[in-house]
Scaffold this active site. Structure first.
Site, short mmCIF file in Angstrom:
data_model
loop_
_atom_site.label_atom_id
_atom_site.label_comp_id
_atom_site.label_asym_id
_atom_site.label_seq_id
_atom_site.Cartn_x
_atom_site.Cartn_y
_atom_site.Cartn_z
CG MET A 99 -14.74 4.32 -7.74
SD MET A 99 -15.81 2.97 -7.27
CE MET A 99 -15.40 2.82 -5.54
CG ASP A 159 -14.20 0.13 -13.07
OD1 ASP A 159 -14.65 1.14 -12.49
OD2 ASP A 159 -13.47 -0.71 -12.51
#
Ligand code: F6P
Length: 377
Positions: free
Chosen positions: A182, A140
């Site tokens: 994601m 991330d």
């Protein structure tokens, strides 16, 4: 740098979601420590749970060999927290057991490879007197205090490859293809992949969208003869209605304490569930408004699997090898962060609990806007 400590025991664990590059980091830490012949390295299995259950493996040269290119983590991982360990259907604070096992194993340092959650857990252990160091890993890229996290580059490459492939099928069928990438709280992956893959719209949590604006941008493309569109959407993208509701509660949270704060946190969680991760519903709405056939591809855990990219191997290796310098200098309670070509020690308290969001005026956002990429805002 005066290097002091020259022998002892180092514990290593990987915690949170797995990430390509973890094994490269374990190898970097282990080989550097072992090559000096005086440090013993112990790997704990499945994150903090393995330390709590004292499940470990000696990371000797044989164990560390042949793992550089492997995805995942040879140690296994879990999202279990020391102070909230799932035990027989309930959560139990197992911090004391972890502290005890740290000492039983005669550890001089514990290196925790993980993301934001791991940082919080490691910080708690540091406050309990353990010598803890963390390394920033997550696809991330949402950790403060480091230029970048390892795992991000590999996931970015996978997402871009997917967008490239979706282009030809979207174009052949004159469809809208929405690709979910994601990133529950932050949009670095969706933004980077959308920009590098030439997506026509990019939706990220930091820039709330409206379905009408998104549809408008796609219909505008149609009016210019473009019969297909690619929308890169972060899994945590949120529409303006949801974002406004959450923002209103977050404002109240600033002043709140105790039970009131807990209740507000619960409300945010419920709104998160209601408004984030609704890509399929969004696709249906988009199809209805635009009357264009719309398909969804959810990349999911594909982005976390497989061989780490060369960049992630480099990053993880240099973070791992440099970690031993900090241990020898007895610098603990730190995250070993990327600082250009160097690494730096960032005190955990400076970064714990903080999230590296995409600034809405980030150069990548500006570049995308210059290319007429819609953010649905
Ligand atoms: O933090 C990494 C990450 O892959 C996020 O992008 C995603 O929201 C989450 O983990 C998924 O978690 P899990 O693998 O536990 O479902």
């Amino acid at each position: 740098m005066v290097l002091k400590k020259r022998s002892g025991h180092i514990g290593v664990l990987t915690s949170g979601g797995d990430t390509p590059g973890l094994n490269a980091a374990i190898r970097g830490i282990g080989k550097t420590a072992v090559s000096e012949g005086s440090f013993q390295v112990i790997g704990f299995k499945d994150g903090f749970r393995g330390l709590m259950e004292n499940r470990s493996v000696r990371l000797d040269n044989q164990m560390l060999s042949g793992i550089l290119t492997l995805g995942g983590t040879i140690l296994g991982t879990s999202r279990d927290k020391p102070h909230k360990m799932p035990m027989g259907g309930k959560y139990v604070d197992m911090t004391d057991v972890i502290v005890e096992n740290y000492h039983k194993n005669h550890l001089d340092a514990l290196v925790c490879l993980g993301g934001g959650g791991t940082l919080k857990n490691a910080y708690r252990l540091a406050q309990n007197g353990l010598n803890v160091i963390t390394l920033p890993k997550t696809i991330d890229n949402d950790i403060m205090g480091t230029d970048v996290t390892f795992g991000f580059d590999t996931a970015l490459g996978i997402a871009v490859d997917a967008i490239d492939r979706l282009h030809s099928t979207a174009s052949s069928h004159h469809r809208i293809i929405i690709v979910e990438i994601m990133g529950h709280r932050v949009g670095w992956l969706a933004l980077g992949a959308g920009l590098a893959g030439g997506a026509d719209a990019i939706l990220i949590p930091e820039i709330p969208y409206t379905i009408d604006k998104l549809a408008e941008s796609i219909l505008e493309r149609v009016s210019r003869g473009k019969r297909f569109s690619i929308v890169a959407v972060a899994e945590g993208a949120i529409n303006r209605t949801g974002a406004n509701k959450i923002r209103a509660i977050e404002k109240k949270m600033v002043e709140a304490e105790g039970e009131e704060l807990d209740a507000l946190k619960k409300q945010v969680k419920q709104l998160d569930q209601e408004y984030r991760g609704s890509t399929i519903q969004m696709a249906e709405e988009l199809q209805q408004i635009t009357r264009l056939e719309t398909r969804v591809t959810i990349l999911g855990h594909l982005q976390r699997g497989g061989t780490p990219s060369a960049l992630d191997r480099l990053l993880a290796t240099r973070l791992g090898t440099n970690t031993i310098d900090y241990i020898r200098n007895e610098q603990f309670g730190i995250m070993v962060a990327v600082d250009g070509e160097r690494t730096k020690a960032v005190p955990m308290e400076e970064v714990v609990g903080r999230i590296n969001y995409v600034p809405p005026d980030h150069p990548w956002v500006i570049s995308a806007r210059n290319l007429d990429t819609s953010f649905g805002d």
